[in-house]
Design a protein around this motif. Structure first.
Motif, PDB file in Angstrom:
ATOM      1  N   ASP A  45       0.848  -1.194   0.000  1.00 19.27           N
ATOM      2  CA  ASP A  45       0.000   0.000   0.000  1.00 19.27           C
ATOM      3  C   ASP A  45       0.888   1.250   0.000  1.00 19.27           C
ATOM      4  N   THR A  46       1.337   1.643  -1.187  1.00 19.29           N
ATOM      5  CA  THR A  46       2.196   2.823  -1.309  1.00 19.29           C
ATOM      6  C   THR A  46       1.870   3.539  -2.614  1.00 19.29           C
ATOM      7  N   SER A  47       2.550   4.654  -2.862  1.00 20.88           N
ATOM      8  CA  SER A  47       2.336   5.353  -4.135  1.00 20.88           C
ATOM      9  C   SER A  47       3.647   5.980  -4.590  1.00 20.88           C
ATOM     10  N   GLU A  72       8.201  11.913  -2.868  1.00 24.76           N
ATOM     11  CA  GLU A  72       8.169  13.093  -1.991  1.00 24.76           C
ATOM     12  C   GLU A  72       8.979  12.865  -0.709  1.00 24.76           C
ATOM     13  N   ARG A  73       8.855  11.657  -0.109  1.00 25.09           N
ATOM     14  CA  ARG A  73       9.530  11.403   1.173  1.00 25.09           C
ATOM     15  C   ARG A  73      10.979  10.969   1.020  1.00 25.09           C
ATOM     16  N   THR A  74      11.336  10.391  -0.153  1.00 26.37           N
ATOM     17  CA  THR A  74      12.697   9.846  -0.270  1.00 26.37           C
ATOM     18  C   THR A  74      13.475  10.346  -1.491  1.00 26.37           C
ATOM     19  N   ALA A 119      27.886  -1.191   7.734  1.00 25.04           N
ATOM     20  CA  ALA A 119      26.659  -0.865   6.985  1.00 25.04           C
ATOM     21  C   ALA A 119      26.926   0.227   5.942  1.00 25.04           C
ATOM     22  N   CYS A 120      26.089   1.252   5.918  1.00 31.65           N
ATOM     23  CA  CYS A 120      26.193   2.267   4.861  1.00 31.65           C
ATOM     24  C   CYS A 120      27.454   3.115   4.971  1.00 31.65           C
ATOM     25  N   SER A 121      28.115   3.100   6.130  1.00 30.45           N
ATOM     26  CA  SER A 121      29.381   3.825   6.268  1.00 30.45           C
ATOM     27  C   SER A 121      30.554   2.950   5.846  1.00 30.45           C
ATOM     28  N   ASP A 150       6.593  -5.076   3.831  1.00 33.90           N
ATOM     29  CA  ASP A 150       6.691  -3.949   4.765  1.00 33.90           C
ATOM     30  C   ASP A 150       6.954  -2.659   3.988  1.00 33.90           C
ATOM     31  N   ARG A 151       5.928  -1.838   3.826  1.00 33.01           N
ATOM     32  CA  ARG A 151       6.073  -0.626   3.010  1.00 33.01           C
ATOM     33  C   ARG A 151       7.024   0.395   3.625  1.00 33.01           C
ATOM     34  N   ASN A 152       7.247   0.271   4.955  1.00 33.32           N
ATOM     35  CA  ASN A 152       8.162   1.212   5.617  1.00 33.32           C
ATOM     36  C   ASN A 152       9.600   1.058   5.143  1.00 33.32           C
ATOM     37  N   GLY A 185      12.540   4.522  11.171  1.00 34.96           N
ATOM     38  CA  GLY A 185      12.899   5.504  10.142  1.00 34.96           C
ATOM     39  C   GLY A 185      13.115   6.898  10.681  1.00 34.96           C
ATOM     40  N   GLN A 186      12.250   7.331  11.592  1.00 37.17           N
ATOM     41  CA  GLN A 186      12.363   8.708  12.071  1.00 37.17           C
ATOM     42  C   GLN A 186      13.617   8.914  12.914  1.00 37.17           C
ATOM     43  N   GLU A 187      13.971   7.897  13.736  1.00 35.12           N
ATOM     44  CA  GLU A 187      15.205   8.013  14.542  1.00 35.12           C
ATOM     45  C   GLU A 187      16.433   8.045  13.630  1.00 35.12           C
ATOM     46  N   ALA A 233      20.654   7.947   0.593  1.00 33.83           N
ATOM     47  CA  ALA A 233      19.573   7.292   1.340  1.00 33.83           C
ATOM     48  C   ALA A 233      18.258   8.032   1.178  1.00 33.83           C
ATOM     49  N   ASN A 234      18.337   9.360   1.108  1.00 32.99           N
ATOM     50  CA  ASN A 234      17.114  10.153   1.105  1.00 32.99           C
ATOM     51  C   ASN A 234      17.483  11.568   0.649  1.00 32.99           C
ATOM     52  N   THR A 235      16.809  12.102  -0.360  1.00 35.48           N
ATOM     53  CA  THR A 235      17.193  13.438  -0.872  1.00 35.48           C
ATOM     54  C   THR A 235      16.990  14.519   0.190  1.00 35.48           C
ATOM     55  N   GLY A 259      24.969   5.205   8.783  1.00 37.23           N
ATOM     56  CA  GLY A 259      24.146   4.009   8.657  1.00 37.23           C
ATOM     57  C   GLY A 259      24.048   3.209   9.938  1.00 37.23           C
ATOM     58  N   ALA A 260      23.651   1.953   9.744  1.00 38.68           N
ATOM     59  CA  ALA A 260      23.408   1.072  10.879  1.00 38.68           C
ATOM     60  C   ALA A 260      24.662   0.985  11.737  1.00 38.68           C
ATOM     61  N   GLY A 261      24.431   0.778  12.999  1.00 37.76           N
ATOM     62  CA  GLY A 261      25.541   0.699  13.972  1.00 37.76           C
ATOM     63  C   GLY A 261      25.205   1.347  15.313  1.00 37.76           C
TER      64      GLY A 261
HETATM   65  N1  ACO Z   1       4.044   4.409   1.341  1.00 37.06           N
HETATM   66  C1  ACO Z   1       3.024   5.111   1.892  1.00 37.06           C
HETATM   67  N2  ACO Z   1       2.985   5.428   3.192  1.00 37.06           N
HETATM   68  C2  ACO Z   1       4.005   5.042   3.964  1.00 37.06           C
HETATM   69  C3  ACO Z   1       5.093   4.312   3.451  1.00 37.06           C
HETATM   70  C4  ACO Z   1       5.072   3.992   2.085  1.00 37.06           C
HETATM   71  N3  ACO Z   1       6.072   3.311   1.498  1.00 37.06           N
HETATM   72  N4  ACO Z   1       5.963   4.068   4.459  1.00 37.06           N
HETATM   73  C5  ACO Z   1       5.459   4.615   5.569  1.00 37.06           C
HETATM   74  N5  ACO Z   1       4.270   5.196   5.263  1.00 37.06           N
HETATM   75  C6  ACO Z   1       3.360   5.903   6.160  1.00 37.06           C
HETATM   76  C7  ACO Z   1       3.568   5.554   7.607  1.00 37.06           C
HETATM   77  O1  ACO Z   1       2.882   4.357   7.916  1.00 37.06           O
HETATM   78  C8  ACO Z   1       2.983   6.747   8.299  1.00 37.06           C
HETATM   79  O2  ACO Z   1       1.593   6.642   8.305  1.00 37.06           O
HETATM   80  P1  ACO Z   1       0.729   7.065   9.592  1.00 37.06           P
HETATM   81  O3  ACO Z   1       1.007   8.535   9.767  1.00 37.06           O
HETATM   82  O4  ACO Z   1      -0.666   6.750   9.180  1.00 37.06           O
HETATM   83  O5  ACO Z   1       1.263   6.232  10.707  1.00 37.06           O
HETATM   84  C9  ACO Z   1       3.340   7.913   7.358  1.00 37.06           C
HETATM   85  O6  ACO Z   1       3.635   7.308   6.093  1.00 37.06           O
HETATM   86  C10 ACO Z   1       4.516   8.718   7.794  1.00 37.06           C
HETATM   87  O7  ACO Z   1       5.539   7.838   8.174  1.00 37.06           O
HETATM   88  P2  ACO Z   1       6.919   8.387   8.682  1.00 37.06           P
HETATM   89  O8  ACO Z   1       7.772   7.257   9.136  1.00 37.06           O
HETATM   90  O9  ACO Z   1       6.671   9.504   9.655  1.00 37.06           O
HETATM   91  O10 ACO Z   1       7.506   9.027   7.359  1.00 37.06           O
HETATM   92  P3  ACO Z   1       8.801   9.891   7.208  1.00 37.06           P
HETATM   93  O11 ACO Z   1       8.489  11.209   6.658  1.00 37.06           O
HETATM   94  O12 ACO Z   1       9.674   9.836   8.438  1.00 37.06           O
HETATM   95  O13 ACO Z   1       9.561   9.097   6.057  1.00 37.06           O
HETATM   96  C11 ACO Z   1      11.367   7.536   5.790  1.00 37.06           C
HETATM   97  C12 ACO Z   1       9.930   7.740   6.267  1.00 37.06           C
HETATM   98  C13 ACO Z   1      11.441   7.846   4.326  1.00 37.06           C
HETATM   99  C14 ACO Z   1      11.751   6.091   6.044  1.00 37.06           C
HETATM  100  C15 ACO Z   1      12.311   8.497   6.566  1.00 37.06           C
HETATM  101  O14 ACO Z   1      12.053   8.412   7.940  1.00 37.06           O
HETATM  102  C16 ACO Z   1      13.763   8.215   6.315  1.00 37.06           C
HETATM  103  O15 ACO Z   1      14.271   8.398   5.228  1.00 37.06           O
HETATM  104  N6  ACO Z   1      14.503   7.793   7.368  1.00 37.06           N
HETATM  105  C17 ACO Z   1      15.914   7.489   7.226  1.00 37.06           C
HETATM  106  C18 ACO Z   1      16.033   6.128   6.659  1.00 37.06           C
HETATM  107  C19 ACO Z   1      17.429   5.811   6.229  1.00 37.06           C
HETATM  108  O16 ACO Z   1      18.169   6.639   5.772  1.00 37.06           O
HETATM  109  N7  ACO Z   1      17.734   4.529   6.382  1.00 37.06           N
HETATM  110  C20 ACO Z   1      18.890   3.965   5.854  1.00 37.06           C
HETATM  111  C21 ACO Z   1      20.092   4.071   6.717  1.00 37.06           C
HETATM  112  S1  ACO Z   1      21.371   3.356   5.890  1.00 37.06           S
HETATM  113  C22 ACO Z   1      21.729   1.760   6.406  1.00 37.06           C
HETATM  114  O17 ACO Z   1      22.570   1.557   7.242  1.00 37.06           O
HETATM  115  C23 ACO Z   1      21.039   0.596   5.738  1.00 37.06           C
END
Ligand code: ACO
Length: 331
Positions: A32-34, A40-42, A116-118, A155-157, A222-224, A259-261, A318-320
Protein backbone atom coordinates in the motif's frame (compact mmCIF):
# COMPACT_ATOMS: atom_id res chain seq x y z
CA UNK A 1 47.24 17.49 12.18
CA UNK A 2 47.40 15.88 8.74
CA UNK A 3 45.80 12.58 7.89
CA UNK A 4 48.71 10.76 6.26
CA UNK A 5 52.49 11.10 5.93
CA UNK A 6 52.48 10.17 2.27
CA UNK A 7 50.06 10.94 -0.56
CA UNK A 8 47.49 8.16 -0.87
CA UNK A 9 44.45 8.35 -3.10
CA UNK A 10 42.04 6.60 -5.45
CA UNK A 11 43.59 5.66 -8.81
CA UNK A 12 40.66 3.82 -10.42
CA UNK A 13 36.95 3.21 -9.87
CA UNK A 14 34.33 0.79 -11.19
CA UNK A 15 30.73 -0.17 -10.53
CA UNK A 16 28.09 -2.72 -11.42
CA UNK A 17 24.32 -2.70 -11.02
CA UNK A 18 21.97 -5.52 -12.04
CA UNK A 19 19.78 -4.94 -15.10
CA UNK A 20 16.43 -5.61 -13.47
CA UNK A 21 14.64 -2.38 -12.56
CA UNK A 22 11.89 -2.25 -9.91
CA UNK A 23 9.94 1.00 -10.26
CA UNK A 24 7.71 2.78 -7.78
CA UNK A 25 4.80 1.77 -10.02
CA UNK A 26 5.81 -1.88 -9.55
CA UNK A 27 5.83 -1.37 -5.77
CA UNK A 28 2.32 0.10 -5.93
CA UNK A 29 1.16 -3.38 -6.97
CA UNK A 30 3.00 -5.05 -4.07
CA UNK A 31 2.27 -2.88 -0.98
CA UNK A 32 0.00 0.00 0.00
CA UNK A 33 2.20 2.82 -1.31
CA UNK A 34 2.34 5.35 -4.14
CA UNK A 35 4.93 6.77 -6.48
CA UNK A 36 4.06 10.24 -5.14
CA UNK A 37 4.68 9.23 -1.49
CA UNK A 38 7.99 7.52 -2.26
CA UNK A 39 9.31 10.39 -4.38
CA UNK A 40 8.17 13.09 -1.99
CA UNK A 41 9.53 11.40 1.17
CA UNK A 42 12.70 9.85 -0.27
CA UNK A 43 13.47 11.03 -3.82
CA UNK A 44 13.63 7.43 -5.09
CA UNK A 45 12.04 6.54 -8.46
CA UNK A 46 13.41 3.05 -9.05
CA UNK A 47 15.98 0.56 -7.79
CA UNK A 48 17.93 -2.43 -9.21
CA UNK A 49 17.32 -6.01 -8.11
CA UNK A 50 19.88 -8.83 -8.45
CA UNK A 51 18.39 -11.96 -10.07
CA UNK A 52 18.49 -15.28 -8.25
CA UNK A 53 21.95 -16.79 -8.56
CA UNK A 54 23.71 -13.42 -8.73
CA UNK A 55 25.33 -12.82 -5.36
CA UNK A 56 27.30 -10.06 -3.66
CA UNK A 57 30.61 -11.65 -4.70
CA UNK A 58 29.53 -11.69 -8.37
CA UNK A 59 28.59 -8.02 -8.44
CA UNK A 60 31.68 -7.09 -6.41
CA UNK A 61 33.88 -8.96 -8.89
CA UNK A 62 32.38 -7.10 -11.87
CA UNK A 63 32.86 -3.72 -10.19
CA UNK A 64 36.42 -4.67 -9.19
CA UNK A 65 37.38 -5.66 -12.75
CA UNK A 66 36.34 -2.22 -13.98
CA UNK A 67 38.24 -0.47 -11.17
CA UNK A 68 41.39 -2.48 -11.97
CA UNK A 69 41.08 -1.61 -15.64
CA UNK A 70 40.67 2.10 -14.81
CA UNK A 71 43.71 1.91 -12.50
CA UNK A 72 45.69 0.11 -15.25
CA UNK A 73 46.55 -2.69 -12.82
CA UNK A 74 46.03 -6.44 -12.88
CA UNK A 75 44.64 -8.61 -10.10
CA UNK A 76 48.21 -9.74 -9.35
CA UNK A 77 49.09 -6.16 -8.39
CA UNK A 78 46.57 -6.10 -5.53
CA UNK A 79 47.93 -6.61 -1.99
CA UNK A 80 44.67 -6.49 -0.07
CA UNK A 81 40.92 -6.64 -0.77
CA UNK A 82 38.44 -5.06 1.63
CA UNK A 83 34.75 -5.68 0.99
CA UNK A 84 32.25 -3.50 2.85
CA UNK A 85 28.90 -5.25 3.01
CA UNK A 86 26.04 -6.32 5.24
CA UNK A 87 24.73 -8.80 2.69
CA UNK A 88 27.76 -10.97 1.93
CA UNK A 89 27.28 -14.36 0.27
CA UNK A 90 27.71 -16.25 3.57
CA UNK A 91 29.17 -15.85 7.06
CA UNK A 92 32.37 -17.66 6.08
CA UNK A 93 34.27 -17.45 3.85
CA UNK A 94 34.22 -13.69 3.61
CA UNK A 95 32.93 -12.15 0.40
CA UNK A 96 36.39 -10.60 -0.01
CA UNK A 97 37.92 -14.11 -0.20
CA UNK A 98 35.37 -15.12 -2.86
CA UNK A 99 36.23 -12.00 -4.86
CA UNK A 100 39.95 -12.73 -4.44
CA UNK A 101 39.41 -16.18 -5.99
CA UNK A 102 37.18 -14.80 -8.80
CA UNK A 103 39.79 -12.21 -9.75
CA UNK A 104 42.80 -14.49 -9.28
CA UNK A 105 44.32 -11.89 -6.94
CA UNK A 106 46.58 -14.53 -5.46
CA UNK A 107 48.88 -12.11 -3.60
CA UNK A 108 46.06 -10.29 -1.83
CA UNK A 109 44.97 -10.55 1.79
CA UNK A 110 41.17 -10.35 1.95
CA UNK A 111 38.55 -9.51 4.55
CA UNK A 112 35.06 -8.04 4.94
CA UNK A 113 34.33 -4.89 6.90
CA UNK A 114 31.02 -4.38 8.69
CA UNK A 115 29.88 -0.77 9.06
CA UNK A 116 26.66 -0.87 6.99
CA UNK A 117 26.19 2.27 4.86
CA UNK A 118 29.38 3.83 6.27
CA UNK A 119 31.34 0.70 5.29
CA UNK A 120 32.81 1.97 2.02
CA UNK A 121 34.21 5.13 3.62
CA UNK A 122 35.44 3.14 6.66
CA UNK A 123 37.18 0.83 4.16
CA UNK A 124 38.78 3.66 2.19
CA UNK A 125 40.19 5.04 5.45
CA UNK A 126 41.43 1.56 6.46
CA UNK A 127 43.06 1.03 3.05
CA UNK A 128 44.75 4.44 3.17
CA UNK A 129 46.12 3.72 6.64
CA UNK A 130 47.62 0.39 5.53
CA UNK A 131 49.32 2.06 2.56
CA UNK A 132 50.50 4.96 4.69
CA UNK A 133 52.02 2.46 7.17
CA UNK A 134 53.91 0.78 4.33
CA UNK A 135 52.09 -2.55 4.74
CA UNK A 136 50.52 -2.60 1.27
CA UNK A 137 50.97 -0.81 -2.06
CA UNK A 138 47.60 -1.33 -3.80
CA UNK A 139 44.36 -2.01 -1.92
CA UNK A 140 41.07 -2.85 -3.64
CA UNK A 141 38.07 -1.46 -1.76
CA UNK A 142 34.58 -2.65 -2.67
CA UNK A 143 31.13 -1.72 -1.39
CA UNK A 144 28.44 -4.22 -2.37
CA UNK A 145 24.90 -5.10 -1.29
CA UNK A 146 22.09 -7.46 -2.21
CA UNK A 147 19.60 -5.74 0.07
CA UNK A 148 16.65 -7.13 -1.90
CA UNK A 149 17.28 -10.44 -0.07
CA UNK A 150 17.03 -8.95 3.43
CA UNK A 151 14.08 -6.66 2.77
CA UNK A 152 10.55 -7.63 3.79
CA UNK A 153 8.61 -7.10 0.56
CA UNK A 154 5.41 -6.84 2.61
CA UNK A 155 6.69 -3.95 4.77
CA UNK A 156 6.07 -0.63 3.01
CA UNK A 157 8.16 1.21 5.62
CA UNK A 158 11.36 -0.38 4.34
CA UNK A 159 10.87 -2.17 1.01
CA UNK A 160 10.58 1.04 -1.00
CA UNK A 161 13.97 2.28 0.16
CA UNK A 162 16.62 -0.24 -0.81
CA UNK A 163 18.36 -1.61 -3.93
CA UNK A 164 21.26 -3.80 -5.08
CA UNK A 165 24.63 -2.93 -6.61
CA UNK A 166 28.40 -2.71 -6.22
CA UNK A 167 31.15 -0.13 -6.52
CA UNK A 168 34.93 -0.47 -6.27
CA UNK A 169 38.04 1.67 -5.97
CA UNK A 170 41.77 0.98 -6.13
CA UNK A 171 43.66 2.89 -3.43
CA UNK A 172 47.38 3.49 -3.90
CA UNK A 173 50.12 6.10 -3.51
CA UNK A 174 49.61 9.15 -5.71
CA UNK A 175 51.35 12.33 -6.82
CA UNK A 176 52.39 14.64 -3.97
CA UNK A 177 49.69 17.15 -3.01
CA UNK A 178 46.81 14.85 -4.04
CA UNK A 179 44.74 12.16 -2.35
CA UNK A 180 43.29 11.81 1.16
CA UNK A 181 43.61 14.97 3.27
CA UNK A 182 41.16 14.58 6.13
CA UNK A 183 38.81 12.04 7.62
CA UNK A 184 36.31 11.46 10.40
CA UNK A 185 34.77 8.20 11.52
CA UNK A 186 32.68 7.22 14.50
CA UNK A 187 29.90 5.12 15.96
CA UNK A 188 27.08 5.28 18.49
CA UNK A 189 26.22 1.71 19.37
CA UNK A 190 23.49 2.85 21.76
CA UNK A 191 21.34 3.51 18.68
CA UNK A 192 22.08 0.13 17.12
CA UNK A 193 18.57 -1.27 17.42
CA UNK A 194 17.09 1.60 15.37
CA UNK A 195 18.31 -0.21 12.24
CA UNK A 196 18.90 -3.92 12.54
CA UNK A 197 18.32 -7.43 11.20
CA UNK A 198 17.43 -9.20 14.47
CA UNK A 199 17.87 -12.82 13.35
CA UNK A 200 20.61 -14.33 11.22
CA UNK A 201 23.58 -14.01 13.54
CA UNK A 202 24.37 -16.22 16.53
CA UNK A 203 22.13 -14.36 19.02
CA UNK A 204 18.96 -15.41 17.22
CA UNK A 205 19.85 -18.06 14.62
CA UNK A 206 17.33 -18.09 11.77
CA UNK A 207 14.54 -20.62 12.29
CA UNK A 208 11.30 -21.13 10.38
CA UNK A 209 9.38 -19.31 13.13
CA UNK A 210 11.77 -16.36 13.16
CA UNK A 211 11.57 -16.15 9.38
CA UNK A 212 7.78 -16.16 9.55
CA UNK A 213 7.89 -13.38 12.16
CA UNK A 214 10.03 -11.32 9.75
CA UNK A 215 13.03 -11.25 12.10
CA UNK A 216 15.48 -12.08 9.30
CA UNK A 217 14.56 -8.84 7.50
CA UNK A 218 15.66 -5.22 7.98
CA UNK A 219 13.84 -3.49 10.84
CA UNK A 220 14.10 0.28 10.94
CA UNK A 221 12.91 3.12 13.11
CA UNK A 222 12.90 5.50 10.14
CA UNK A 223 12.36 8.71 12.07
CA UNK A 224 15.20 8.01 14.54
CA UNK A 225 17.58 7.14 11.69
CA UNK A 226 16.44 10.27 9.85
CA UNK A 227 17.17 12.51 12.87
CA UNK A 228 20.56 10.85 13.38
CA UNK A 229 21.46 11.29 9.71
CA UNK A 230 20.50 14.96 9.56
CA UNK A 231 22.46 15.65 12.76
CA UNK A 232 25.54 13.68 11.66
CA UNK A 233 26.11 14.24 7.94
CA UNK A 234 27.15 17.90 7.99
CA UNK A 235 29.05 17.53 11.27
CA UNK A 236 31.26 14.66 10.07
CA UNK A 237 32.22 16.51 6.87
CA UNK A 238 33.14 19.62 8.88
CA UNK A 239 35.43 17.48 11.06
CA UNK A 240 37.15 15.94 8.03
CA UNK A 241 37.54 19.41 6.50
CA UNK A 242 39.14 20.62 9.73
CA UNK A 243 41.71 17.81 9.55
CA UNK A 244 42.32 18.68 5.89
CA UNK A 245 42.81 22.31 6.94
CA UNK A 246 40.25 23.27 4.34
CA UNK A 247 37.29 25.68 4.41
CA UNK A 248 33.81 24.57 3.31
CA UNK A 249 33.88 27.01 0.39
CA UNK A 250 37.00 25.28 -0.95
CA UNK A 251 34.97 22.10 -1.57
CA UNK A 252 34.24 21.47 -5.27
CA UNK A 253 32.19 18.30 -4.97
CA UNK A 254 30.25 16.35 -2.36
CA UNK A 255 29.19 12.71 -2.67
CA UNK A 256 26.91 11.83 0.24
CA UNK A 257 25.46 8.41 1.07
CA UNK A 258 22.38 8.05 -1.13
CA UNK A 259 19.57 7.29 1.34
CA UNK A 260 17.11 10.15 1.11
CA UNK A 261 17.19 13.44 -0.87
CA UNK A 262 15.82 15.33 2.14
CA UNK A 263 18.79 14.14 4.25
CA UNK A 264 21.22 15.02 1.44
CA UNK A 265 19.70 18.49 1.02
CA UNK A 266 19.85 19.22 4.72
CA UNK A 267 23.55 18.22 4.81
CA UNK A 268 24.24 20.33 1.72
CA UNK A 269 22.45 23.32 3.31
CA UNK A 270 24.48 22.95 6.48
CA UNK A 271 27.65 22.98 4.37
CA UNK A 272 26.34 25.89 2.25
CA UNK A 273 26.90 23.80 -0.88
CA UNK A 274 25.02 24.70 -4.05
CA UNK A 275 23.12 21.92 -5.85
CA UNK A 276 25.66 21.67 -8.69
CA UNK A 277 28.33 20.53 -6.19
CA UNK A 278 26.25 17.67 -4.76
CA UNK A 279 26.06 14.34 -6.58
CA UNK A 280 22.72 12.52 -6.42
CA UNK A 281 21.89 9.27 -8.21
CA UNK A 282 19.45 8.05 -5.55
CA UNK A 283 16.39 8.31 -7.88
CA UNK A 284 17.86 5.51 -10.07
CA UNK A 285 19.16 3.09 -7.45
CA UNK A 286 17.56 3.75 -4.06
CA UNK A 287 19.70 3.14 -0.99
CA UNK A 288 22.38 0.55 -1.81
CA UNK A 289 24.02 0.90 1.62
CA UNK A 290 27.79 0.20 1.45
CA UNK A 291 27.67 0.39 -2.36
CA UNK A 292 25.98 3.78 -2.61
CA UNK A 293 28.97 6.17 -2.42
CA UNK A 294 31.11 3.70 -4.38
CA UNK A 295 28.65 3.61 -7.29
CA UNK A 296 28.10 7.37 -7.14
CA UNK A 297 31.83 8.09 -7.17
CA UNK A 298 32.36 5.85 -10.20
CA UNK A 299 29.46 7.47 -12.06
CA UNK A 300 30.79 10.97 -11.29
CA UNK A 301 34.27 10.01 -12.48
CA UNK A 302 33.04 8.37 -15.69
CA UNK A 303 30.75 11.33 -16.43
CA UNK A 304 33.77 13.64 -16.18
CA UNK A 305 32.21 15.54 -13.26
CA UNK A 306 35.35 15.19 -11.15
CA UNK A 307 38.51 16.85 -12.43
CA UNK A 308 42.09 16.45 -11.27
CA UNK A 309 42.67 18.86 -8.38
CA UNK A 310 39.01 19.06 -7.32
CA UNK A 311 38.43 19.00 -3.57
CA UNK A 312 36.00 16.15 -2.92
CA UNK A 313 34.16 15.15 0.26
CA UNK A 314 32.37 11.81 0.69
CA UNK A 315 30.23 11.06 3.74
CA UNK A 316 28.26 8.06 4.91
CA UNK A 317 25.97 7.19 7.81
CA UNK A 318 24.15 4.01 8.66
CA UNK A 319 23.41 1.07 10.88
CA UNK A 320 25.54 0.70 13.97
CA UNK A 321 24.87 3.57 14.20
CA UNK A 322 27.98 4.61 12.27
CA UNK A 323 29.30 7.54 10.27
CA UNK A 324 32.43 8.35 8.28
CA UNK A 325 33.70 11.00 5.92
CA UNK A 326 36.76 11.68 3.83
CA UNK A 327 38.09 14.81 2.17
CA UNK A 328 40.47 14.32 -0.75
CA UNK A 329 42.08 16.20 -3.60
CA UNK A 330 41.08 14.22 -6.65
CA UNK A 331 43.91 12.78 -8.69
N1 ACO B 1 4.04 4.41 1.34
C1 ACO B 1 3.02 5.11 1.89
N2 ACO B 1 2.98 5.43 3.19
C2 ACO B 1 4.00 5.04 3.96
C3 ACO B 1 5.09 4.31 3.45
C4 ACO B 1 5.07 3.99 2.08
N3 ACO B 1 6.07 3.31 1.50
N4 ACO B 1 5.96 4.07 4.46
C5 ACO B 1 5.46 4.61 5.57
N5 ACO B 1 4.27 5.20 5.26
C6 ACO B 1 3.36 5.90 6.16
C7 ACO B 1 3.57 5.55 7.61
O1 ACO B 1 2.88 4.36 7.92
C8 ACO B 1 2.98 6.75 8.30
O2 ACO B 1 1.59 6.64 8.30
P1 ACO B 1 0.73 7.06 9.59
O3 ACO B 1 1.01 8.53 9.77
O4 ACO B 1 -0.67 6.75 9.18
O5 ACO B 1 1.26 6.23 10.71
C9 ACO B 1 3.34 7.91 7.36
O6 ACO B 1 3.64 7.31 6.09
C10 ACO B 1 4.52 8.72 7.79
O7 ACO B 1 5.54 7.84 8.17
P2 ACO B 1 6.92 8.39 8.68
O8 ACO B 1 7.77 7.26 9.14
O9 ACO B 1 6.67 9.50 9.65
O10 ACO B 1 7.51 9.03 7.36
P3 ACO B 1 8.80 9.89 7.21
O11 ACO B 1 8.49 11.21 6.66
O12 ACO B 1 9.67 9.84 8.44
O13 ACO B 1 9.56 9.10 6.06
C11 ACO B 1 11.37 7.54 5.79
C12 ACO B 1 9.93 7.74 6.27
C13 ACO B 1 11.44 7.85 4.33
C14 ACO B 1 11.75 6.09 6.04
C15 ACO B 1 12.31 8.50 6.57
O14 ACO B 1 12.05 8.41 7.94
C16 ACO B 1 13.76 8.22 6.32
O15 ACO B 1 14.27 8.40 5.23
N6 ACO B 1 14.50 7.79 7.37
C17 ACO B 1 15.91 7.49 7.23
C18 ACO B 1 16.03 6.13 6.66
C19 ACO B 1 17.43 5.81 6.23
O16 ACO B 1 18.17 6.64 5.77
N7 ACO B 1 17.73 4.53 6.38
C20 ACO B 1 18.89 3.96 5.85
C21 ACO B 1 20.09 4.07 6.72
S1 ACO B 1 21.37 3.36 5.89
C22 ACO B 1 21.73 1.76 6.41
O17 ACO B 1 22.57 1.56 7.24
C23 ACO B 1 21.04 0.60 5.74
Amino acid sequence: MTMLNKPVGIIGTGSYVPEKVLTNADLETMVDTSDAWIQERTGIKERRIAPEGVNASDMATEAAKKALEAAKLTAEDIDCIIVATLTGDMAIPSTACLVQANLGATKAAAFDLSAACSGYVYSLITASSYINAGLFKNVLVIGVEVLSRVVNWEDRNTCVLFGDGAGAAVVSTVEAGYGMLGMDMGADGSGGMHLCIPSGGTALPPTTERREEGLTFIHMNGQEVYKFAVKTMGKTVLKALEMANMKVDELDFFIPHQANTRIIKSAADRLHLTEDKVFINLPKYGNTSAASIAIALDEAVRAGQLQKGDNLAVAGFGAGLTWASLVMKWC
